[in-house]
Design a protein around this motif. Structure first.
Motif, PDB file in Angstrom:
ATOM      1  N   ASN A  84       0.846  -1.187   0.000  1.00  0.00           N
ATOM      2  CA  ASN A  84       0.000   0.000   0.000  1.00  0.00           C
ATOM      3  C   ASN A  84       0.893   1.253   0.000  1.00  0.00           C
ATOM      4  OD1 ASN A  84      -1.853   2.067   1.736  1.00  0.00           O
ATOM      5  ND2 ASN A  84      -3.066   0.660   0.552  1.00  0.00           N
ATOM      6  N   GLY A  85       1.421   1.567  -1.177  1.00  0.00           N
ATOM      7  CA  GLY A  85       2.412   2.647  -1.292  1.00  0.00           C
ATOM      8  C   GLY A  85       3.780   2.089  -0.950  1.00  0.00           C
ATOM      9  N   SER A  86       4.813   2.700  -1.509  1.00  0.00           N
ATOM     10  CA  SER A  86       6.146   2.178  -1.178  1.00  0.00           C
ATOM     11  C   SER A  86       6.486   2.491   0.268  1.00  0.00           C
ATOM     12  CB  SER A  86       7.212   2.674  -2.146  1.00  0.00           C
ATOM     13  OG  SER A  86       7.358   4.055  -2.090  1.00  0.00           O
ATOM     14  N   ASP A  87       5.823   3.467   0.866  1.00  0.00           N
ATOM     15  CA  ASP A  87       6.056   3.703   2.292  1.00  0.00           C
ATOM     16  C   ASP A  87       5.756   2.444   3.112  1.00  0.00           C
ATOM     17  OD1 ASP A  87       6.919   6.320   2.021  1.00  0.00           O
ATOM     18  OD2 ASP A  87       4.928   7.184   2.318  1.00  0.00           O
ATOM     19  N   VAL A  89       5.860  -0.643   1.968  1.00  0.00           N
ATOM     20  CA  VAL A  89       6.896  -1.618   1.613  1.00  0.00           C
ATOM     21  C   VAL A  89       8.170  -1.320   2.403  1.00  0.00           C
ATOM     22  CG1 VAL A  89       8.285  -2.538  -0.277  1.00  0.00           C
ATOM     23  CG2 VAL A  89       5.884  -1.910  -0.691  1.00  0.00           C
ATOM     24  N   LEU A  90       8.522  -0.040   2.484  1.00  0.00           N
ATOM     25  CA  LEU A  90       9.703   0.354   3.257  1.00  0.00           C
ATOM     26  C   LEU A  90       9.522  -0.005   4.732  1.00  0.00           C
ATOM     27  CD1 LEU A  90      10.325   3.905   1.714  1.00  0.00           C
ATOM     28  CD2 LEU A  90      11.798   1.910   1.428  1.00  0.00           C
ATOM     29  N   ALA A  91       8.328   0.264   5.258  1.00  0.00           N
ATOM     30  CA  ALA A  91       8.074  -0.025   6.682  1.00  0.00           C
ATOM     31  C   ALA A  91       8.268  -1.508   6.966  1.00  0.00           C
ATOM     32  CB  ALA A  91       6.665   0.417   7.060  1.00  0.00           C
ATOM     33  N   THR A 110      18.520  12.729   3.093  1.00  0.00           N
ATOM     34  CA  THR A 110      17.774  11.795   2.247  1.00  0.00           C
ATOM     35  C   THR A 110      16.312  11.817   2.670  1.00  0.00           C
ATOM     36  OG1 THR A 110      17.769   9.549   1.318  1.00  0.00           O
ATOM     37  CG2 THR A 110      18.214   9.721   3.669  1.00  0.00           C
ATOM     38  N   TYR A 111      15.544  10.863   2.189  1.00  0.00           N
ATOM     39  CA  TYR A 111      14.116  10.791   2.485  1.00  0.00           C
ATOM     40  C   TYR A 111      13.923  10.715   4.005  1.00  0.00           C
ATOM     41  CZ  TYR A 111       9.284   9.011   1.920  1.00  0.00           C
ATOM     42  OH  TYR A 111       7.923   8.826   1.943  1.00  0.00           O
ATOM     43  N   SER A 112      13.173  11.662   4.554  1.00  0.00           N
ATOM     44  CA  SER A 112      13.152  11.769   6.012  1.00  0.00           C
ATOM     45  C   SER A 112      12.307  10.683   6.685  1.00  0.00           C
ATOM     46  CB  SER A 112      12.703  13.160   6.440  1.00  0.00           C
ATOM     47  OG  SER A 112      11.523  13.522   5.780  1.00  0.00           O
ATOM     48  N   GLU A 183      14.041   3.550  -5.289  1.00  0.00           N
ATOM     49  CA  GLU A 183      14.073   4.152  -6.626  1.00  0.00           C
ATOM     50  C   GLU A 183      12.776   4.884  -6.956  1.00  0.00           C
ATOM     51  OE1 GLU A 183      17.269   1.201  -8.830  1.00  0.00           O
ATOM     52  OE2 GLU A 183      15.158   0.956  -9.333  1.00  0.00           O
ATOM     53  N   ALA A 184      12.264   5.644  -5.994  1.00  0.00           N
ATOM     54  CA  ALA A 184      10.992   6.341  -6.208  1.00  0.00           C
ATOM     55  C   ALA A 184      11.017   7.224  -7.464  1.00  0.00           C
ATOM     56  CB  ALA A 184      10.657   7.188  -4.979  1.00  0.00           C
ATOM     57  N   TYR A 185      12.217   7.732  -7.815  1.00  0.00           N
ATOM     58  CA  TYR A 185      12.302   8.704  -8.928  1.00  0.00           C
ATOM     59  C   TYR A 185      13.089   8.178 -10.121  1.00  0.00           C
ATOM     60  CZ  TYR A 185      10.685  11.676  -5.191  1.00  0.00           C
ATOM     61  OH  TYR A 185       9.946  12.204  -4.173  1.00  0.00           O
ATOM     62  N   LEU A 209       4.232   3.732  -7.653  1.00  0.00           N
ATOM     63  CA  LEU A 209       3.438   4.266  -8.758  1.00  0.00           C
ATOM     64  C   LEU A 209       3.043   5.726  -8.519  1.00  0.00           C
ATOM     65  CD1 LEU A 209       3.172   1.129  -9.238  1.00  0.00           C
ATOM     66  CD2 LEU A 209       0.996   1.656 -10.328  1.00  0.00           C
ATOM     67  N   SER A 210       3.511   6.284  -7.398  1.00  0.00           N
ATOM     68  CA  SER A 210       3.048   7.612  -6.996  1.00  0.00           C
ATOM     69  C   SER A 210       3.655   8.747  -7.812  1.00  0.00           C
ATOM     70  CB  SER A 210       3.382   7.866  -5.526  1.00  0.00           C
ATOM     71  OG  SER A 210       2.717   6.960  -4.700  1.00  0.00           O
ATOM     72  N   LYS A 211       4.850   8.562  -8.347  1.00  0.00           N
ATOM     73  CA  LYS A 211       5.540   9.676  -8.976  1.00  0.00           C
ATOM     74  C   LYS A 211       5.461   9.550 -10.494  1.00  0.00           C
ATOM     75  CE  LYS A 211       6.706  10.666  -4.635  1.00  0.00           C
ATOM     76  NZ  LYS A 211       7.666   9.975  -3.865  1.00  0.00           N
ATOM     77  N   ILE A 218      -3.742   6.283  -5.415  1.00  0.00           N
ATOM     78  CA  ILE A 218      -4.192   4.903  -5.127  1.00  0.00           C
ATOM     79  C   ILE A 218      -3.234   4.142  -4.214  1.00  0.00           C
ATOM     80  CG2 ILE A 218      -5.638   4.670  -7.188  1.00  0.00           C
ATOM     81  CD1 ILE A 218      -3.436   2.823  -8.368  1.00  0.00           C
ATOM     82  N   ARG A 219      -2.077   4.698  -3.891  1.00  0.00           N
ATOM     83  CA  ARG A 219      -1.172   4.087  -2.916  1.00  0.00           C
ATOM     84  C   ARG A 219      -0.735   2.687  -3.320  1.00  0.00           C
ATOM     85  NH1 ARG A 219       1.211   6.645  -1.653  1.00  0.00           N
ATOM     86  NH2 ARG A 219       1.835   5.940   0.405  1.00  0.00           N
ATOM     87  N   VAL A 220       0.119   2.593  -4.313  1.00  0.00           N
ATOM     88  CA  VAL A 220       0.713   1.299  -4.663  1.00  0.00           C
ATOM     89  C   VAL A 220       2.221   1.464  -4.812  1.00  0.00           C
ATOM     90  CG1 VAL A 220       0.815  -0.616  -6.317  1.00  0.00           C
ATOM     91  CG2 VAL A 220      -1.381   0.477  -5.837  1.00  0.00           C
TER      92      VAL A 220
HETATM   93  C1  LIG Z   1       7.527   9.587  -2.527  1.00  0.00           C
HETATM   94  C2  LIG Z   1       8.592   8.706  -1.961  1.00  0.00           C
HETATM   95  C3  LIG Z   1       8.281   7.481  -1.388  1.00  0.00           C
HETATM   96  C4  LIG Z   1       6.866   7.070  -1.050  1.00  0.00           C
HETATM   97  O1  LIG Z   1       6.117   6.743  -2.068  1.00  0.00           O
HETATM   98  P1  LIG Z   1       4.650   6.151  -1.871  1.00  0.00           P
HETATM   99  O2  LIG Z   1       4.664   4.976  -2.776  1.00  0.00           O
HETATM  100  O3  LIG Z   1       3.738   7.221  -2.311  1.00  0.00           O
HETATM  101  O4  LIG Z   1       4.454   5.747  -0.455  1.00  0.00           O
HETATM  102  C5  LIG Z   1       9.309   6.652  -0.991  1.00  0.00           C
HETATM  103  N1  LIG Z   1      10.589   7.032  -1.111  1.00  0.00           N
HETATM  104  C6  LIG Z   1      10.931   8.221  -1.618  1.00  0.00           C
HETATM  105  C7  LIG Z   1      12.361   8.597  -1.714  1.00  0.00           C
HETATM  106  C8  LIG Z   1       9.935   9.095  -2.048  1.00  0.00           C
HETATM  107  O5  LIG Z   1      10.258  10.301  -2.497  1.00  0.00           O
END
Ligand SMILES: *Cc1c(COP(=O)(O)O)cnc(C)c1O
Length: 352
Positions: A84-87, A89-91, A110-112, A183-185, A209-211, A218-220
């Protein structure tokens, strides 16, 4: 503060997302969302999913989406994890792979959210400083004695990318722990480490898929890696929430991943706008870090970042200002919008 809070709740220092003000319509250049609509195929797939089928739980395994991702990255479905969002997945990755007692290495700038997860799971951050040019220095990622390494490539909020050779260097130097590459970006101009997955069993690539796919709503998000690393994430997920990705999101995400032509189209547009924006901002006297992302990280040698941020907000343009953060307090992160939005930004900046 409630008397019912545990010490754990009281100790947390939660992430503060970029503003999503609801008071008026802003030009939103502050949270790295796409200015473009999602793939029309994704929108159609989601509309079709709004049906009587919503009485049923979604596929707990998300197989259709995993297959689409596996095909797109030339991997097997058991090398793909979705969340549900990469957040999220990271968690799960932090909980599963980095909460082992030793500190976790990641960059000072970096990403806070990494620090927030570390706090949540009692992981001690081992901050590795970017150099004076805000580059990640791969040589600093050797002999670390850590539970794992997180590398954001391209990095946020700097926008700077590492080469695949640099990523490989870090993977080899940390072969006995998991190296998570966020690799969000990556679709905006860097090389994905997904091509290294069959060579490095310690590599976990995380994307969203957010960026680039314009589907923040949709949070994937997903992870790509060795089947055993993926299975570990599945075990965690199935011990927490079996259905984190809903039917509508699964349908939309699958169609979006399959629509590679549209991904390329909107990334190309963003990159072209970015190159123009870099020129325009430099012409106004800003120092602009080279960006491989959908944002630029800028500072002005004579102007105060907070004042610019506030004046822009006054004019209905939101950018991200990092206030109290060390090293980057006089920087602004500006998301690349449409050509029109960036022209409005340049015009507003001229008046300041
Ligand atoms: C936006 C971002 C995320 C989170 O993306 P979501 O999939 O929307 O949760 C994760 N890592 C980095 C570096 C981001 O900028």
């Amino acid at each position: 503060m409630s008397r019912f809070w545990t010490d754990k709740i009281a100790s947390l220092d939660p992430y503060v997302p970029g503003e999503q003000p609801q008071d008026k319509k802003y030009i939103k250049l502050n949270t790295n969302e796409s200015p473009y609509a999602p793939s029309s195929k994704a929108l159609a797939a989601m509309a079709a999913e709004v049906s009587e089928r919503l009485r049923l739980y979604p596929d707990p395994n998300g197989s259709a989406l995993k297959n689409a991702l596996a095909k797109s990255y030339q991997l097997e479905a058991n090398q793909v994890f979705i969340g549900n969002g990469s957040d999220e997945v990271l968690a799960l990755a932090f909980m599963g792979y980095f909460a082992g007692g030793k500190p976790l290495a990641f960059a000072d700038v970096t990403y806070s959210f990494y620090k927030v997860y570390a706090g949540l799971y009692g992981i001690e951050p081992k901050l590795i400083s970017l150099n004076d040019n805000f580059d990640i220095v791969p040589a600093d990622y050797q002999n670390l004695d850590v539970s794992g390494v997180v590398v954001t490539n391209p990095n946020a909020p700097t926008g700077k990318a590492l080469s695949l050779a640099d990523i490989e260097f870090i993977l080899k130097a940390n072969s006995d722990v998991v190296v998570l590459v966020d690799e969000a970006y990556v679709d905006f101009g860097a090389q994905s480490a997904s091509t290294l997955i069959n060579q490095y069993p310690n590599l976990l690539v995380v994307q969203t898929l957010s960026k680039s796919r314009a589907l923040a709503g949709i949070r994937v998000g997903y992870a790509l890696g060795h089947p055993e690393l993926i299975e570990g994430l599945e075990r965690l997920k199935n011990s927490f929430n079996s259905y984190p990705v809903d039917r509508i999101a699964l349908a939309g995400a699958t169609a979006a991943v399959e629509d590679e032509a549209y991904l390329k189209e909107i990334c190309d547009k963003t990159i072209a706008t970015r190159e123009q924006s870099v020129k325009d901002l430099e012409a106004l006297g800003f120092n602009v870090l080279p960006s491989a992302t959908n944002f630029v990280f800028v500072t002005h040698p004579e102007k105060d970042a907070e004042k610019i941020y506030l004046a822009l907000k006054d004019q209905g343009i939101l950018v991200r200002y990092f206030g109290n953060k060390p090293r980057i307090g006089n920087y602004l992160r500006i998301t690349i919008g449409t050509n029109e939005e960036m022209a409005a930004l340049t015009a507003a900046l001229k008046t300041l």
